[in-house]
Design an enzyme around this catalytic site. Structure first.
Site, mmCIF file in Angstrom:
data_model
loop_
_atom_site.group_PDB
_atom_site.id
_atom_site.type_symbol
_atom_site.label_atom_id
_atom_site.label_comp_id
_atom_site.label_asym_id
_atom_site.label_seq_id
_atom_site.Cartn_x
_atom_site.Cartn_y
_atom_site.Cartn_z
ATOM 1 N N ASP B 130 -23.922 -8.593 58.979
ATOM 2 C CA ASP B 130 -23.199 -7.584 59.757
ATOM 3 C C ASP B 130 -23.975 -6.278 59.693
ATOM 4 O O ASP B 130 -24.006 -5.620 58.655
ATOM 5 C CB ASP B 130 -21.781 -7.361 59.194
ATOM 6 N N LYS B 193 -19.061 -6.464 66.962
ATOM 7 C CA LYS B 193 -17.971 -6.152 66.038
ATOM 8 C C LYS B 193 -17.581 -4.693 66.213
ATOM 9 O O LYS B 193 -18.450 -3.846 66.438
ATOM 10 C CB LYS B 193 -18.474 -6.448 64.618
ATOM 11 N N LYS B 229 -15.705 -9.726 66.955
ATOM 12 C CA LYS B 229 -15.023 -9.505 65.681
ATOM 13 C C LYS B 229 -14.407 -8.108 65.620
ATOM 14 O O LYS B 229 -15.116 -7.138 65.383
ATOM 15 C CB LYS B 229 -16.005 -9.694 64.515
#
Lengths: 293, 293
Positions: B130, B193, B229
């Site tokens: 991430d 995300k 996400k």
């Protein structure tokens, strides 16, 4: 020119706000001559669930405040109630009370709040103890609030019963969800307005109107409720409450006092919703000269 | 590269309509099981310890043993230093290890450091990385810088899937969110995300909808499926279901699995478990009966 009177909508009191019931239902409240006095929210199990979430969220802060501060806030509720006395008297009369009794009931409610305000920072001293133990420990027990308390208010009064149950519970640092008298619900929501303007943090007291028969099983089975105080007289409901309470070993208290009497106020009502914590604090050996603490 | 202008009012109205969908009983249970299987259980604190990460890894594999048929979480998301440990704890359970990298959460460092950070995570065994984009560069209009950086990190990832955190709470407008989404997808993101969870607001429904629509348009254009996400601020089962409705009605069933949709959350898992337990037992649940995070 005559004007149309603006009537108050009686809603619920949850998390410091006045929402309508999520179910959208209501029931008409009738006076002796069968006239509709008000439409009252018919609260649902989801309203109760939401109130438990609010209460749980408020518990740490309320339970963690100094007893002195809680005392000030309870006194503040009494101040606010005193100023709005006439409104409560009017509501009690509307719901079938006579004027003299109504005045007495409201004044007693105010006095009861002051009474428990006084006990906020004193009951701990009555119920705490230093315990003799046979080891080098300083051993003491203190009361601590149990947590979220569900209240079923007595049916036969609109204000005094509700106040008599709520006051000792919050004085002890608990938070609560009270189900108001089904027959006489008006004062409960107006009392919510008093609470909302008395520095009582949102969620500490939540008030729901509705049918006991519908909500009692959810109130007694909810696993995030730590204690239930039942002010009614229905034996079947008492049995149901006690059975459901075993799910999470909820404490159950059934009160059937006459709340109009001053004997019905004492610190043991605070003590009921307290848990006792005992602490073993290591110290030096206890010698001839006594413990060195 | 052109990026469409977003109609903010339209987005909010669309979101409000998703939230009116009523999902009850069996479909609710199914939805909740899908949602819980999409959770990246996350711990990204300065105070993280070996014990905390170990506990989280155990939880990801055994969410609640009292209810049969509960799936595992999708992944455990940790700092690079804990990747090795998490990998070891999760073994072949199927739960992935995700690691934040690239000077998370600010992203304020040199490219060399960010690449080293990423490589360290991947070499330690991370299945997913991430990364955060350089918001300062993005907001100054240096889109090429942002693009190149993502592309570099992508190549440092090797086989690990790359999630690109836009940190939408710092991007100010939905137009920027859409533009950043386009850049990330074209630069090689496997997932986009919303947030690090360190900035408020974190994931919101309007922002998520804009990103889902960007994914949809990119899919129409290239045939490539990008994952989504939302992270931070999603803590209740009810809201999680609303997100699933949004995914279903924007992207379709292909995205309704943890290969293409994740929730970055930690407290969400317990709320979903409480709902599932409520559906199974008929009784409202309390936090005391579920693992503490």
């Amino acid at each position: 020119m005559s004007r149309i009177e603006i009537l108050k909508t009686y809603k619920l009191y949850i998390g410091g706000q006045f929402p309508r019931t999520e179910s959208g239902r209501y029931y008409p409240l009738l006076d002796k001559k069968k006239n509709v006095i008000a439409d009252v929210c018919l609260g649902s199990r989801k309203d109760f669930r939401n109130a438990v979430v609010s209460a749980r969220g408020a518990f740490n802060s309320w339970g963690g405040r100094t007893a002195y501060n809680r005392s000030q806030i309870l006194y503040r509720i009494a101040e606010m109630l005193e100023k709005r006395k006439s409104e409560f008297i009017e509501e009690i009369i509307l719901q079938g009370g006579n004027k003299a009794d109504a005045k007495k009931e409201v004044e007693l409610s105010i006095d009861r709040l002051v009474y428990y305000a006084g006990w906020c920072d004193k009951f701990q001293q009555i119920f705490s103890s230093v315990n003799p133990v046979a080891s080098s420990h300083f051993n003491f027990s203190v009361p601590e609030p149990t947590g979220v308390v569900a209240i079923v208010a007595p049916q036969d009064s609109s204000l005094i019963g509700l106040v008599s149950l709520i006051a000792p519970i919050i004085a002890g640092g608990n938070v609560c969800i009270a189900l108001a008298s089904e027959k006489m619900p008006l004062c409960s929501i107006t009392f919510g307005e008093v609470l909302a303007t008395s520095d009582v943090p949102a969620g500490v007291v939540n008030i729901i109107t509705g049918k006991t028969s519908e909500l009692i099983s959810h109130m007694s089975s909810h696993k995030d409720v730590n204690a239930l105080v039942y002010g009614g007289k229905d034996q079947k409901e008492i049995k149901l409450v006690k059975e459901n309470a075993t799910l999470n070993v909820k404490r159950v208290f059934v009160y059937q006092n006459n709340w109009n009497k001053t004997e019905s106020q004492n610190p043991y009502f605070i003590f009921d919703t307290q848990e006792i914590k005992t602490t073993w604090h290591p110290i030096e050996n206890i010698g001839v000269g006594g413990a060195k603490y | 590269m052109k990026s469409p202008i977003i109609d903010q009012v339209g987005v909010e109205e669309r979101v409000a309509r998703f939230n009116t969908r009523s999902i009850k009983k069996e479909s609710k249970v199914q939805g909740l099981k899908i949602a819980i299987n999409m959770i990246d259980l996350t711990t990204l604190e300065g105070k993280d310890t070996v014990g905390k990460v170990r506990q989280l890894c155990y939880k990801a594999q055994h969410l609640h043993v009292d209810i049969p048929g509960i799936p595992t979480a999708a992944a455990v998301c940790v700092y690079p230093t804990f990747v090795k440990l998490a990998k070891q704890e999760l073994g072949n359970s199927g739960v992935k290890v995700a690691s934040v990298a690239t000077a998370f959460p600010s992203g304020q460092s040199t490219l060399a450091v960010k690449i080293a950070d990423t490589k360290f995570a991947v070499d330690s065994g991370a299945d997913e990385v991430d990364m955060v984009i350089s918001r300062g560069e993005f907001l100054s209009g240096n889109y090429n810088f942002v693009f190149d950086e993502i592309a570099e990190i992508k190549s440092a990832c090797g086989n690990a899937r790359l999630k690109v955190i836009l940190e939408t709470g710092e991007l100010a407008t939905l137009d920027n969110v859409r533009r950043a989404s386009e850049i990330a997808m074209r630069a090689g993101a496997d997932f986009i995300k919303t947030s690090t969870g360190k900035i408020q607001p974190a994931a919101t429904q309007p922002v998520t909808l804009v990103m889902l629509e960007a994914i949809r348009d990119y899919y129409y254009e290239t045939g490539i499926k990008i994952g989504m996400k939302p992270a931070g601020g999603i803590s209740t089962a009810k809201v999680a279901l609303q997100y699933l409705v949004m995914v279903r009605e924007t992207l379709g069933n292909d995205w309704l699995n943890n290969q293409y949709f994740r929730f970055g959350a930690s407290s969400l898992a317990n709320d979903i478990l409480m709902q599932l337990a409520k559906e199974a037992s008929g009784v409202y649940q309390g936090g005391d009966y579920f693992s503490k995070d």
